[in-house]
Design an enzyme around this catalytic site. Structure first.
Site, PDB file in Angstrom:
ATOM      1  CD  GLU A 182     -23.657 -40.794   8.781  1.00 59.25           C
ATOM      2  OE1 GLU A 182     -22.674 -40.156   9.195  1.00 59.25           O
ATOM      3  OE2 GLU A 182     -23.965 -40.874   7.582  1.00 59.25           O
ATOM      4  CG  HIS A 242       0.774 -58.453  17.664  1.00 57.65           C
ATOM      5  ND1 HIS A 242       1.741 -59.121  18.368  1.00 57.65           N
ATOM      6  CD2 HIS A 242       0.433 -59.263  16.625  1.00 57.65           C
ATOM      7  CE1 HIS A 242       2.005 -60.277  17.780  1.00 57.65           C
ATOM      8  NE2 HIS A 242       1.223 -60.389  16.720  1.00 57.65           N
ATOM      9  CE  LYS A 302     -22.944 -33.257   7.632  1.00 55.88           C
ATOM     10  NZ  LYS A 302     -23.753 -33.855   6.540  1.00 55.88           N
TER      11      LYS A 302
END
Length: 453
Positions: free
Chosen positions: A288, A309, A421
């Site tokens: 960000e 893994h 937003k």
């Protein structure tokens, strides 16, 4: 005496044929150190970097100390927050309060509502006793829609059972003067603590945002503050003298060299199991802050040994576009010893302790990465107490800041995040978004293609 924390640069600059870095590739960026030291001094004086010098600390300590008797009355805390209002708190919870996830724990409990998850929220409302619960709503702006939506529902849940006493079970952490949550605190006489000015969410964990839940869990939150302040103390005292050799500056130079050489991804590989959630915290901080104007590198949190893994095949044999911050602590608890009655094939483990496996796996991964030419800096912690965590967070915040400045972007804002937003608000019918409503109509009206799977 605890061991010092160290940055190990031994494998940071892999040369050809597998790597493409050399220490002098950062030299061009290092020429800006005088300019950056002057900028740092000016920004600190203006109060724009409170996560470094913490001018709010005295008031915060007083506020938390006064709040402690209230927090101790409750068995449950429900933290309403998202992004920077939750990731730091979760990292501290997992690192220093692991007992909540272990058999036999009988409280207190911290529940973090960091998503729009109706199923989980309903489960909490159905099972948690309101009279033993405090709800903490965290939003710097006081207008984060996800947090406010949770706040409205939690407020009603408390009020249905407790009546007017709901106010005693609600705490808000928000801007000191403005925003809806500040209005709520004033109107309903709710307990509150401020988020300091110029302290964005991803830099706010060591403010009331992360330290209210830390205090609730009984963590040494003063040590967290001490560690973070220590990371930048020399820079605050004398930027011009301290910056050129500071580890955060050197990390910023290394990251600029990585970007210049087309290393587009930065692995945060954590070999301190309880600290694994620091990876997502760092990922938000880095992404960000630096993902702007087509610039930045992609953070990739990874957990040792789990991701040996799952992801490591790509790290070792995929595109050579990754650098690595490798977090270790040689002094971790080793656990119990393996018994003498092991099968012959595993006899080499007899008498060894379980934790030695983590040490060996970490060494093996670090060697494998470097042998494949992955530029790697080891963050070797001397211990894993709260002061160490604060120190690590302070270092990574400083490195992020300096990297952003060298990229010539603002590492303290997040302009692209605001678009999503606004579109979400428009979709829900909020007033004042005519352009977004038009864009949504066009987007939803496009002829699409789909198929069953």
């Amino acid at each position: 005496m605890p061991q010092p924390h160290r940055l190990d640069w031994t494998n940071a600059w892999p040369a050809a044929p597998l790597g493409r870095l050399a220490p002098d590739t950062a030299a061009a960026h290092d020429l800006h150190k005088g300019e950056m030291a002057h900028r740092l001094k000016a920004e600190l004086a203006a109060g724009h970097l409170p996560f470094i010098d913490m001018p709010y600390r005295d008031a915060l300590e007083s506020g938390l100390a006064a709040l402690q008797p209230t927090l101790s009355r409750y068995r449950h805390m429900v933290l309403l927050g998202i992004g920077g209002s939750a990731l730091g708190a979760r990292a501290l919870q997992k690192a220093f309060f692991p007992r909540q996830d272990r058999p036999g724990h009988d409280g207190p409990w911290l529940w973090i509502a960091d998503n729009v998850d109706a199923d989980t929220l309903e489960a909490w409302f159905a099972s948690l006793p309101p009279e033993q619960t405090i709800v903490v709503a965290v939003s710097k702006s006081g207008g984060t829609i996800e947090t406010l939506a949770q706040y409205f529902l939690a407020k009603e849940w408390l009020r249905e059972t407790l009546g007017n006493a709901w106010r005693e079970h609600m705490l808000v952490v928000t801007d000191e003067n403005a925003g809806f949550l500040r209005q709520e605190a004033q109107t309903a006489n709710l307990a509150s603590l401020p988020v300091p000015d110029h302290l964005g969410g991803r830099y706010s964990v060591l403010s009331a945002v992360g330290l209210v839940p830390a205090a609730f869990m009984g963590l040494d939150w003063r040590a967290l503050l001490d560690g973070a302040q220590a990371a930048g103390a020399d820079l605050v005292a004398d930027p011009a003298h301290a910056l050129p050799g500071h580890p955060a500056w050197r990390l910023a130079l290394w990251n600029m060299a990585l970007a210049d050489a087309a290393y587009s991804q930065l692995i945060f590989f954590c070999y301190v199991p309880l600290w694994a959630p620091f990876g997502p915290w760092f990922a938000q901080l880095w992404a960000e802050s630096l993902g702007k104007e087509g610039k930045g590198t992609m953070p990739l949190p990874a957990v040792g040994v789990t991701d040996q893994h799952s992801l490591q095949q790509m790290f070792l044999d995929g595109p050579r576009d990754k650098g690595c911050l490798f977090l270790t602590c040689p002094g971790l608890p080793q656990g119990r010893s393996f018994p003498a009655s092991l099968p012959d094939k595993w006899a080499f483990l007899k008498g060894r302790r379980f934790g030695e496996l983590l040490d060996a796996e970490g060494l093996g991964t670090r060697m494998a990465l470097t042998q494949q030419g992955v530029p790697l800096v080891e963050l070797r912690m001397g211990h894993t107490g709260e002061a160490a965590a604060g120190r690590l967070m302070g270092l990574l915040e400083l490195a992020t800041l300096f990297t952003g400045w060298l990229m010539n972007i603002n590492p303290l804002d997040q302009p692209a995040v605001e678009l999503g937003k606004r579109l979400a608000n428009a979709r829900l019918g909020a007033p004042g978004y005519p352009a977004e409503e038009a864009d949504l109509a066009a987007f939803l009206g496009r002829a699409g293609q789909s198929q069953e799977f």
